[in-house]
Design a protein around this motif. Structure first.
Motif: not given
Length: 461
Positions: A168, A171-172, A175, A177, A180-181, A183
């Motif tokens: 997480g 990804l934050w 990559r 947003k 992350l959502h 994931w």
């Protein structure tokens, strides 16, 4: 490139990405901003999933016995506050499936016994023998060693609980947003579905067969740490014994959520950070083995958990995050910060020249200049046209000598060796030198002076 330099650059990239990620956060603390956004939101059919979450939370809150009423009302109250504050809502709303899974897992211990289905003791070992011809998990546990215990304990008992936060965080940082959502959504729903299956289809794990044989099981039996008990003895502690003995889901062998988590982590890392594919799948393979070596799961459980993870990943993966879109960096972060274009020195693991590693502003300029290295197509075009044979004076139709390439191996070799090395000084005031009969390309090439318009007309009468 030295290891120290590589580590320093990696830490610098992480720090740069962290500063950019903090800058992207909504730092508002006013609930009015959240209410205004809710009033302006265009609701869709997919938003009805929150009705399911409300119904599920209401059911588990009614079943929950510890903490008792009214203290347990603090749970929905705190959650409501977190989603009303913009600073925290940007994390808590996407993580709603994860909270639903944690609430389901914890509260399942309070389900009345008369509501629970019967526990199956022989289903999994029978399927194991039918599908694979033998009890694979039993074969893997016949030989144990302290080294194998440590090798199995690290991914199963340590990394498994830390790695979801690592995925997480990356990804934050690196990559978009939406990644992350995704994931949070996939990880939460996968574990929620897995726990519901474990509650509805309770099955005894391999450690039960080793301790009790095939005798019928009941919900009053405590859990067991299995092979992790050897870790407790090795470190003179009882942490895993206490934790697994009080597990809310004692007979939750199928599917294996340890293998499901490892699979979903491997899928996300290999999809969004393809340069780490071989490393993450190596970790997943070791964890698959660890689940059976520590007598917590059968092979059929590992396969079931992996299939659940694969199904959730491809079911929830949107088209906007497929292909090259998965590698897009977030706003405020360039593509070269992490996983983007690298210089040729990093690409081929070569030592950077001293002139490029110099200190100060010049070194930064040289490093930035590496982003403009010629691509392969540019190199191919250079092979077709050599600038050493270009003249600053446009050649006339009477001579094509400046455009002709020399023949012979020596000339071609010289051309390839000195490409892009034409002296800039030879091009200065080229027009005046051409009028004097001298060319910057070759001394034997003379261009006759161009007559002026008044000379061609002759004297006026």
């Amino acid at each position: 490139m030295s290891v120290q330099t590589s580590i320093s650059r990696a830490l610098q990239r992480v720090w740069t990405a962290f500063i950019a990620a903090v800058g992207r956060l909504d730092k508002s603390l006013s609930p009015k901003d959240t209410l205004r956004r809710l009033s302006q939101r265009q609701w869709t059919f997919s938003d009805s999933i929150y009705l399911f979450h409300i119904a599920l939370a209401t059911f588990w809150m009614s079943v929950m016995q510890a903490p008792g009423f009214p203290l347990k009302l603090m749970i929905p109250t705190l959650y409501a506050i977190m989603i009303l504050i913009p600073l925290t809502s940007q994390f808590f709303i996407p993580a709603t499936p994860i909270f639903a899974w944690l609430l389901t897992f914890y509260t399942s211990r309070f389900i009345p016994v008369n509501w629970r289905p019967n526990i199956s003791v022989v289903l999994l070992p029978t399927l194991e023998s039918v599908l694979y011809g033998a009890n694979i998990s039993d074969l893997l546990t016949r030989f144990t060693h302290s080294f194998l215990d440590i090798l199995a304990w690290l991914p199963y008992g340590v990394i498994h609980f830390i790695f979801p936060f690592v995925v997480g965080a990356f990804l934050w940082l690196f990559r978009t947003k939406e990644a992350l959502h995704l994931w949070a959504r996939v990880f939460g729903y996968m574990n929620l579905i897995g726990v519901i299956i474990q509650i509805l289809v309770p099955c005894a794990p391999p450690w039960y067969e080793l301790i009790y044989g095939l005798t019928p099981a009941n919900y009053s039996m405590p859990g067991s740490p299995g092979g992790l008990a050897r870790i407790d003895r090795l470190f003179h502690s009882n942490g895993y014994t206490v934790t697994f003995s009080n597990s809310p889901v004692v007979f939750g062998a199928f599917p294996s959520l340890h293998s499901a988590c490892a699979t979903i982590e491997a899928l996300f890392i290999s999809h969004f950070f393809p340069q780490c594919t071989k490393f993450i799948w190596t970790y997943a393979a070791i964890l698959y083995w660890a689940t059976m070596y520590l007598t917590h799961h059968y092979l059929i459980d590992v396969v079931g958990g992996s299939c659940l993870a694969i199904a959730c990943f491809y079911l929830f993966l949107p088209d906007a995050l497929k292909g090259t879109n998965a590698l897009l960096p977030p706003g405020g972060l360039s593509t070269t910060t992490f996983g983007g274009q690298r210089s040729k020195y990093e690409l081929y693991d070569l030592d950077e020249p001293v002139g490029r590693r110099g200190r100060g502003m010049n070194s930064n300029i040289m490093r930035d200049a590496s982003d403009y290295d010629l691509e392969e197509s540019d190199r191919e075009s250079d092979e077709e046209m050599d600038i050493t044979f270009r003249s600053p004076i446009t050649p006339g139709p009477t001579s094509a000598t400046p455009l002709m390439k020399p023949k012979g191996g020596a000339a071609n070799q010289a051309k390839k060796s000195h490409r892009h090395t034409a002296s800039i000084a030879s091009l200065i005031r080229a027009e005046e030198r051409a009028e004097e009969g001298w060319s910057p390309i070759t001394a034997s090439f003379n261009i006759p002076p161009v007559p002026r318009s008044d000379e061609t007309r002759g004297p006026r009468p």
